[in-house]
Write an enzyme that holds these catalytic residues in place. Sequence first.
Site, PDB file in Angstrom:
ATOM      1  N   CYS A   1       0.869  -1.123  -0.085  1.00  0.00           N
ATOM      2  CA  CYS A   1       0.089  -0.091  -0.038  1.00  0.00           C
ATOM      3  C   CYS A   1       0.776   1.563  -0.191  1.00  0.00           C
ATOM      4  O   CYS A   1       0.525   2.355  -0.518  1.00  0.00           O
ATOM      5  CB  CYS A   1      -0.909   0.017   1.202  1.00  0.00           C
ATOM      6  SG  CYS A   1      -2.034  -1.266   1.238  1.00  0.00           S
TER       7      CYS A   1
ATOM      8  N   HIS B   1      -3.612   6.971   2.836  1.00  0.00           N
ATOM      9  CA  HIS B   1      -4.095   5.643   2.112  1.00  0.00           C
ATOM     10  C   HIS B   1      -5.572   5.331   2.678  1.00  0.00           C
ATOM     11  O   HIS B   1      -5.801   5.377   3.716  1.00  0.00           O
ATOM     12  CB  HIS B   1      -3.140   4.892   2.362  1.00  0.00           C
ATOM     13  CG  HIS B   1      -3.527   3.022   1.932  1.00  0.00           C
ATOM     14  ND1 HIS B   1      -4.056   3.063   0.931  1.00  0.00           N
ATOM     15  CD2 HIS B   1      -3.455   2.290   2.885  1.00  0.00           C
ATOM     16  CE1 HIS B   1      -4.590   1.557   0.953  1.00  0.00           C
ATOM     17  NE2 HIS B   1      -4.165   1.152   2.282  1.00  0.00           N
TER      18      HIS B   1
ATOM     19  N   ASN C   1     -10.704  -0.175  -0.610  1.00  0.00           N
ATOM     20  CA  ASN C   1      -8.926  -0.088  -0.452  1.00  0.00           C
ATOM     21  C   ASN C   1      -8.548  -0.701  -1.517  1.00  0.00           C
ATOM     22  O   ASN C   1      -8.441  -1.866  -1.762  1.00  0.00           O
ATOM     23  CB  ASN C   1      -8.424  -0.978   0.858  1.00  0.00           C
ATOM     24  CG  ASN C   1      -7.117  -0.974   0.999  1.00  0.00           C
ATOM     25  OD1 ASN C   1      -6.415  -0.622   0.237  1.00  0.00           O
ATOM     26  ND2 ASN C   1      -6.719  -1.168   2.295  1.00  0.00           N
TER      27      ASN C   1
END
Length: 319
Positions: A112, A238, A268
Amino acid sequence: MKAGVIGIGAALPEEIVTNADLVKHLDTSDEWIVRRTGIRERRLLNGSRTLADLASEACTMALKDAGREAKDIDRVMVCSLTPDRMMPGLAPAVAQQIGCDLAGAVDLNAACAGFLYALDQAAALVESGRANLVVVCGAEALSRITDHSDRGTAILFADGAGAVVVAAADIEHGLSTFELRSDGRHSDLLYAEIDERLLRMEGREVYRHAVARMVEATEAALQRASITTEDVDVFVAHQANARIIEAAARRLGVPEEKVVINVDTVANTSSASIPIALWQAEREGRLKSGHVVAMATFGAGFAWGAGIMSWKEHARVSA
Ligand code: UT7
């Protein structure tokens, strides 16, 4: 000369999966998912397009937004932990599809955190004079490595791509400071084994680390840039979970109206989440030329970090 972002683009798959769709085969509820994560729906790549197609769409949009041509690109960097094939990586295919197949093309995987790691490297290439124009793309098809029977993760992950164009410009700040860190001791809290190819996560533990580490990294990046939270116009973290982003913003002292959250509609998307959120924030008029943007990310590895940039500062300078 400084390195700055001069263009942005994003691409999302057409297929929308709502919480109501998930409830049909998972022991969960729309109420639980919204309350604990903020997610209402997500987009999934359903096989009609490759991830390279999606990434190329985002890069082409970013290039157009930058007003630059594919032939001028020196380097294409694509971050992904879910490429179309184990090898080759996505970047050569993306370079070819966007029309710069002789440019250097490389994949980068920091889960990520990939986008911020790649953005830092792109800035370094441009600032050192080794490249003039770099495309940085985050592209993920996390649905490929999601255990769709695990309610702890199946609700969270999704697919998408976002890209920026980084160029040398006569600007004051640009991509000013990055704080990038890792701690491999926690690799067992979030991983996918090479054989099983399914994402496994200790959600609660990851949550705890995510908030603390993103706050630390953002504070360090702000300090190195000699600015404070008050100077930040937009905070883009994020998009893992709305509660994580809100908790980090609260600890940093960033007011709600400066925080970008789009996890409700995209879920996500790992390394694609920050560029997709930047793209959406600009489209909604929340992100404007010259704005000071603080970015923060956290993910598997653990690898995490934060970065400070001035948004499309070149447009303000040349206006
Ligand atoms: O992108 C990389 C970084 N990733 C992250 O940052 C994700 C970090 N973690 C999270 O976002 C959250 O931890 C989750 C959304 C994964 C989980 O939320 P939580 O509030 O931390 O829940 P929990 O794991 O502590 O579980 C609480 C309860 C458990 O039941 P018991 O043991 O209390 O009876 C879980 O079994 O919620 C249960 N649960 C669910 N219930 C309904 C877990 N998933 C679900 C679900 N629906 N989907």
